[in-house]
Scaffold this motif. Structure first.
Motif, PDB file in Angstrom:
ATOM      1  N   GLN A  53     -12.784  17.934 -47.642  1.00 22.34           N
ATOM      2  CA  GLN A  53     -12.805  19.365 -47.962  1.00 22.34           C
ATOM      3  C   GLN A  53     -12.720  20.149 -46.671  1.00 22.34           C
ATOM      4  O   GLN A  53     -13.082  19.658 -45.607  1.00 22.34           O
ATOM      5  CB  GLN A  53     -14.083  19.730 -48.698  1.00 22.34           C
ATOM      6  CG  GLN A  53     -14.054  19.381 -50.163  1.00 22.34           C
ATOM      7  CD  GLN A  53     -12.944  20.108 -50.908  1.00 22.34           C
ATOM      8  OE1 GLN A  53     -12.777  21.305 -50.761  1.00 22.34           O
ATOM      9  NE2 GLN A  53     -12.180  19.358 -51.673  1.00 22.34           N
ATOM     10  N   ILE A  54     -12.251  21.374 -46.769  1.00 24.11           N
ATOM     11  CA  ILE A  54     -12.045  22.144 -45.539  1.00 24.11           C
ATOM     12  C   ILE A  54     -12.802  23.467 -45.583  1.00 24.11           C
ATOM     13  O   ILE A  54     -12.960  24.072 -46.633  1.00 24.11           O
ATOM     14  CB  ILE A  54     -10.521  22.372 -45.301  1.00 24.11           C
ATOM     15  CG1 ILE A  54     -10.260  22.936 -43.917  1.00 24.11           C
ATOM     16  CG2 ILE A  54      -9.921  23.245 -46.370  1.00 24.11           C
ATOM     17  CD1 ILE A  54      -8.834  22.790 -43.449  1.00 24.11           C
ATOM     18  N   VAL A  55     -13.310  23.851 -44.438  1.00 23.27           N
ATOM     19  CA  VAL A  55     -13.896  25.186 -44.255  1.00 23.27           C
ATOM     20  C   VAL A  55     -12.965  25.922 -43.310  1.00 23.27           C
ATOM     21  O   VAL A  55     -12.715  25.461 -42.204  1.00 23.27           O
ATOM     22  CB  VAL A  55     -15.305  25.108 -43.632  1.00 23.27           C
ATOM     23  CG1 VAL A  55     -15.858  26.499 -43.398  1.00 23.27           C
ATOM     24  CG2 VAL A  55     -16.234  24.330 -44.523  1.00 23.27           C
ATOM     25  N   PHE A  56     -12.417  27.057 -43.762  1.00 23.23           N
ATOM     26  CA  PHE A  56     -11.407  27.733 -42.955  1.00 23.23           C
ATOM     27  C   PHE A  56     -12.023  28.650 -41.916  1.00 23.23           C
ATOM     28  O   PHE A  56     -13.201  28.987 -41.961  1.00 23.23           O
ATOM     29  CB  PHE A  56     -10.464  28.520 -43.857  1.00 23.23           C
ATOM     30  CG  PHE A  56      -9.555  27.650 -44.665  1.00 23.23           C
ATOM     31  CD1 PHE A  56      -8.482  27.027 -44.075  1.00 23.23           C
ATOM     32  CD2 PHE A  56      -9.802  27.428 -46.006  1.00 23.23           C
ATOM     33  CE1 PHE A  56      -7.656  26.212 -44.810  1.00 23.23           C
ATOM     34  CE2 PHE A  56      -8.984  26.613 -46.753  1.00 23.23           C
ATOM     35  CZ  PHE A  56      -7.902  26.011 -46.148  1.00 23.23           C
ATOM     36  N   GLN A  57     -11.132  29.062 -41.006  1.00 25.90           N
ATOM     37  CA  GLN A  57     -11.554  29.863 -39.865  1.00 25.90           C
ATOM     38  C   GLN A  57     -12.029  31.253 -40.272  1.00 25.90           C
ATOM     39  O   GLN A  57     -13.039  31.739 -39.812  1.00 25.90           O
ATOM     40  CB  GLN A  57     -10.367  29.988 -38.913  1.00 25.90           C
ATOM     41  CG  GLN A  57     -10.661  30.760 -37.658  1.00 25.90           C
ATOM     42  CD  GLN A  57      -9.523  30.643 -36.668  1.00 25.90           C
ATOM     43  OE1 GLN A  57      -8.484  30.080 -36.975  1.00 25.90           O
ATOM     44  NE2 GLN A  57      -9.706  31.164 -35.506  1.00 25.90           N
ATOM     45  N   ASN A  58     -11.249  31.892 -41.154  1.00 24.02           N
ATOM     46  CA  ASN A  58     -11.502  33.298 -41.441  1.00 24.02           C
ATOM     47  C   ASN A  58     -12.281  33.452 -42.743  1.00 24.02           C
ATOM     48  O   ASN A  58     -11.730  33.326 -43.819  1.00 24.02           O
ATOM     49  CB  ASN A  58     -10.161  34.032 -41.542  1.00 24.02           C
ATOM     50  CG  ASN A  58     -10.328  35.518 -41.589  1.00 24.02           C
ATOM     51  OD1 ASN A  58     -11.432  36.014 -41.810  1.00 24.02           O
ATOM     52  ND2 ASN A  58      -9.255  36.228 -41.387  1.00 24.02           N
ATOM     53  N   PRO A  59     -13.593  33.728 -42.666  1.00 23.60           N
ATOM     54  CA  PRO A  59     -14.379  33.835 -43.895  1.00 23.60           C
ATOM     55  C   PRO A  59     -13.992  35.058 -44.721  1.00 23.60           C
ATOM     56  O   PRO A  59     -14.344  35.155 -45.879  1.00 23.60           O
ATOM     57  CB  PRO A  59     -15.806  33.954 -43.380  1.00 23.60           C
ATOM     58  CG  PRO A  59     -15.690  34.524 -42.036  1.00 23.60           C
ATOM     59  CD  PRO A  59     -14.400  33.999 -41.480  1.00 23.60           C
ATOM     60  N   TYR A  60     -13.265  36.002 -44.096  1.00 25.59           N
ATOM     61  CA  TYR A  60     -12.937  37.237 -44.809  1.00 25.59           C
ATOM     62  C   TYR A  60     -11.787  37.027 -45.781  1.00 25.59           C
ATOM     63  O   TYR A  60     -11.677  37.725 -46.767  1.00 25.59           O
ATOM     64  CB  TYR A  60     -12.588  38.339 -43.809  1.00 25.59           C
ATOM     65  CG  TYR A  60     -13.744  38.663 -42.915  1.00 25.59           C
ATOM     66  CD1 TYR A  60     -14.675  39.618 -43.297  1.00 25.59           C
ATOM     67  CD2 TYR A  60     -13.949  37.995 -41.726  1.00 25.59           C
ATOM     68  CE1 TYR A  60     -15.768  39.893 -42.506  1.00 25.59           C
ATOM     69  CE2 TYR A  60     -15.032  38.267 -40.919  1.00 25.59           C
ATOM     70  CZ  TYR A  60     -15.937  39.212 -41.318  1.00 25.59           C
ATOM     71  OH  TYR A  60     -17.019  39.478 -40.536  1.00 25.59           O
ATOM     72  N   SER A  61     -10.902  36.092 -45.499  1.00 26.29           N
ATOM     73  CA  SER A  61      -9.758  35.915 -46.378  1.00 26.29           C
ATOM     74  C   SER A  61      -9.858  34.639 -47.204  1.00 26.29           C
ATOM     75  O   SER A  61      -9.026  34.394 -48.051  1.00 26.29           O
ATOM     76  CB  SER A  61      -8.464  35.909 -45.562  1.00 26.29           C
ATOM     77  OG  SER A  61      -8.479  34.849 -44.656  1.00 26.29           O
ATOM     78  N   ALA A  62     -10.869  33.820 -46.974  1.00 25.25           N
ATOM     79  CA  ALA A  62     -10.931  32.539 -47.672  1.00 25.25           C
ATOM     80  C   ALA A  62     -11.563  32.650 -49.053  1.00 25.25           C
ATOM     81  O   ALA A  62     -11.427  31.758 -49.866  1.00 25.25           O
ATOM     82  CB  ALA A  62     -11.688  31.518 -46.835  1.00 25.25           C
TER      83      ALA A  62
END
Lengths: 407, 350
Positions: free
Chosen positions: A110-119
């Motif tokens: 699973q992945i946690v993305f860089q930008n929490p605002y657009s994820a």
């Protein structure tokens, strides 16, 4: 060509995922003339033959400058990108890259993305966002949970309709102006408001039942407490750090064995970063997850990771345990990176900074890719021969002809 | 031993070079953004003095008002309103002067290096045209200009041959250098640098910081360096102002701030930065909670909810800024009740 040496597998802990000779080239789309004429096609060498192993229950850091292929590696491992070549070993089962995509669900990554605002979807409550990943992966067997989700919306609709109806009755009664009709209308309206109020109160109690207990538990675990409050919040109502925590919860709820964290803290403020890393670490320990931590911030990697791999223009420059690399960097590039980071100590100066910029990945320099910037490069050797990744110390690999301990 | 010698050397140097004459003085500045639910107080009673020839770091987390302050000085603030206060630059009050006169000051007197340099350059114009346009707009194009452009390019290590290139042909670091050259060509007295290295890679950033340091010395510039990275601050600045929720909580000499920070927020912030050169792996600390809502803020200490030292007094009154005396004689101000003679006894430990 790097040959996968058997020593590469012998690490403390058992290997979870082995990446063997992974390559990813992106074709460069030229103009119209180039497309018509049969010219030689150019490729961006995003990842050029890298191999590494992620062990069970460890934090493996992948660091490098922008454009060195870190994020492409992450995207390949969650199936968002197809590799050009390479194979994978998942718990000693060899998977070729052609079989990777259908098997990505077996490779529980699973992945946690860089930008929490657009994820996160702005139209979903945090709890629903997390639950949604369970629904997508068919992990919600009971239909009751799905029903509950729909019920949550139903209660709001009923409240809205009853409020509209009571207002409508009021207006009608004033228009009629008949005293008996007025009284009846008033009582009816009052009754409606009362009924809707009771229903809403009831649905508030219902909320507790609507909220999925798995999500609530996880919210408390990632530091979103009181969990019930956060469950019904929309992303715009919470801060960036809290959003990133929800993102982590969304990845963790599927019980992955490998969590890929792609710069999870680089968009956050310094005062919040350590908090997120703390919860990641405690999650990693309780759920026994391996983490592939991708970052450009060596200082964070130094305090968070177990092992590290430094990448430069699609190649691994140096790889080993965190302690040995930071105490004894062997590759000139690693040393320069460590030197270049501004430290919170006034008067601390960086020395031996390399000149120039990261080379074009379409036409990477021949030989060692770092030689045009290297302050230690010896010509013509570094220019012609490509260095192999070799083990100089136990668990410390370096791809350099003249590692720094030999100078 | 060496450190004491160094500090005394610094003392004499600092007294000689800085703190003689104020170039920019901000007094009790209040800036608000009117929104639906009230007013967002982005800058709350900020007083700041910039002395000629110094580099002042303005540090804070995102949303603390540091960029707003930079834009306010240049009067480029969009959507914000200056409620009260005074900004005097060379005895000119920037708050009250008309826009036309302000336009004359922007560029040759006050200038700004923006965060995203690629947006500051025109993609349709060659780099050379940028220089010519800048000089012609400010009526400074003459026979010596050409020589000056070449000299600056040489100084910033931009090859002359690339003047005929378009901005997209340059890398991020090179674009930022061009922007800096464009700023310097008008010989401004004050430069506001708003996170000029944030979008760059570490190696490029380190090189650019070195160049910046040399240029600040050579051209005798006064710089307000806005950043969130305390590491950069430690490297480049003489003094630091720590900003939080629109207020300046602490301001003082860089060395003192890093070694002997007074405000609990500054201390927590410095502890939260990971240092790559640490010998041992250690657990990083963090500040629990999040910054307060700036819509109609209550009159209490803005850091009280997150502070580990907070007492009842912090939740009932707003602290005033207090002068602290340190050996090196540089003015050090802090906004905290711990250092207030009237309330200091309420706190057990300092």
């Amino acid at each position: 060509m790097i040959k996968l040496e058997p020593e590469l597998n012998i690490q403390s802990g058992t290997p979870l995922l082995e990446i063997i000779n992974l390559k990813k080239y992106f074709p460069v789309e030229g103009g119209i003339i180039q497309r018509i004429l049969p010219t030689q096609k150019d490729y961006v060498h995003a990842i050029d033959d890298i191999s590494f192993t992620i062990n069970r229950g460890e934090i493996f850091c992948l660091v490098g400058e922008s454009g060195c292929g870190k994020t492409t590696t992450a995207n390949i491992l969650v199936g968002l990108e197809e590799p050009t070549a390479g194979s994978f070993k998942w718990k000693d089962n060899l998977i070729s890259y052609q079989d990777l995509k259908p098997k990505i669900k077996d490779i529980k990554s699973q992945i946690v993305f860089q930008n929490p605002y657009s994820a996160l979807s702005p139209r979903m409550r945090l709890g629903d966002s997390v639950l949604h990943s369970l629904i997508i992966h068919n992990r919600v067997q009971d239909k009751i949970t799905l029903k509950r989700l729909k019920n949550a919306f139903k209660s709001e609709i009923i409240l809205f309709i009853s409020a509209l109806f009571s207002i409508f009755l009021f207006i009608i009664s004033f228009m009629l102006d008949a005293s008996s009709g007025f009284l009846i209308a008033i009582t009816a309206a009052l009754l409606f408001t009362l009924a809707s109020g009771i229903y809403v109160n009831y649905s508030l109690i219902q909320k507790k039942k609507i909220a999925d207990p798995r999500v609530l538990d996880l919210f408390t675990e990632v530091g979103l407490s009181p969990a019930l409050q956060y469950y019904f919040k929309y992303p715009h109502e919470v801060s960036g750090g809290e959003r990133q925590r929800a993102n982590i919860a969304r990845a963790i709820i599927l019980n992955p064995e490998l969590l890929i964290a792609d710069e999870p803290t680089s968009m956050l403020d310094v005062s919040l970063r350590a908090g997120i890393l703390d919860s990641l670490k405690s999650l990693q320990e309780t759920h026994n997850i391996s983490i592939l931590f991708i970052t450009h911030d060596l200082a964070t990697a130094r305090h968070f990771g177990d092992r590290i791999s430094v990448m430069y223009v699609g190649k691994v420059a140096e790889m080993g345990s965190i302690d040995s690399i930071f105490k004894n960097p062997l590759h000139p590039y690693t040393k320069a990176l460590i030197e270049a980071i501004p430290t919170p100590i006034p008067g601390d100066k960086a020395y031996n900074l390399p000149k120039g910029e990261v080379p074009d990945a379409v036409h990477p320099p021949p030989g060692c890719r770092y030689h045009p910037r290297c302050t230690y490069a010896k010509f013509p050797y570094c220019e012609t021969e490509e260095p192999e990744l070799r083990e100089l110390f136990p668990n410390h690999y370096v791809a350099c002809h003249f590692p720094l301990n030999s100078i | 031993m060496t450190s004491s010698i160094l500090s005394s050397a610094r003392k004499t140097q600092s007294n000689d070079r800085y703190y003689n004459k104020a170039l920019l003085e901000i007094k009790n500045l209040i800036v608000e953004y009117p929104v639906k639910e009230g007013n967002v107080r982005a800058i709350d009673d900020v007083s700041l003095t910039l002395y000629r020839g110094e580099v002042l770091g303005l540090v804070g987390e995102s949303g603390c008002g540091k960029s707003s302050l930079g834009f306010t000085i240049l009067k480029l603030l969009k959507g914000g309103v200056i409620r009260s206060g005074e900004i005097s630059f060379n005895d000119i009050n920037l708050v009250t002067i008309p826009e036309g006169e302000m336009q004359l000051l922007r560029g040759p007197e006050l200038s700004m290096i923006f965060q995203a340099s690629q947006n500051a350059l025109n993609p349709l114009q060659k780099v050379l045209n940028h220089f010519i346009d800048t000089l012609k707009t400010h009526y400074r194009w003459n026979d010596e200009s050409w020589q000056k452009i070449l000299e600056l390019l040489n100084r910033l290590e931009i090859p002359e041959s690339r003047l005929e290139d378009y901005p997209f042909q340059f890398s991020g670091g090179m674009q930022q250098r061009i922007v800096i050259a464009l700023t310097l060509i008008l010989n401004p007295k004050l430069i506001i640098a708003d996170e000029p290295t944030t979008a760059l890679d570490v190696l490029v950033q380190a090189r650019l910081l070195e160049i910046l340091k040399e240029i600040i010395k050579e051209y005798d510039l006064t710089v307000l360096y806005i950043t969130h990275d305390l590491g950069i601050v430690a490297e480049i600045t003489n003094r630091v102002a720590i900003m939080y929720a629109g207020q300046i909580l602490e301001i003082g000499d860089t060395q003192t701030i890093f070694q002997n920070a007074a405000h609990p927020y500054t201390r927590a912030l410095i502890e939260a930065i990971p240092n790559v050169k640490d010998e041992e792996k250690k657990l990083l600390s963090f500040i629990p909670g999040h910054p307060p809502d700036l819509r109609n803020p209550p009159l209490i200490c803005c850091f009280a909810d997150r502070c580990s030292y907070s007492q009842d007094i912090c939740h009932s009154k707003k602290p005033q800024s207090i002068n602290l005396n340190f050996e090196n004689g540089v003015q050090h101000k802090v906004k905290c009740f711990i250092y207030d003679d009237r309330y200091g006894h309420l706190f057990d430990q300092k």
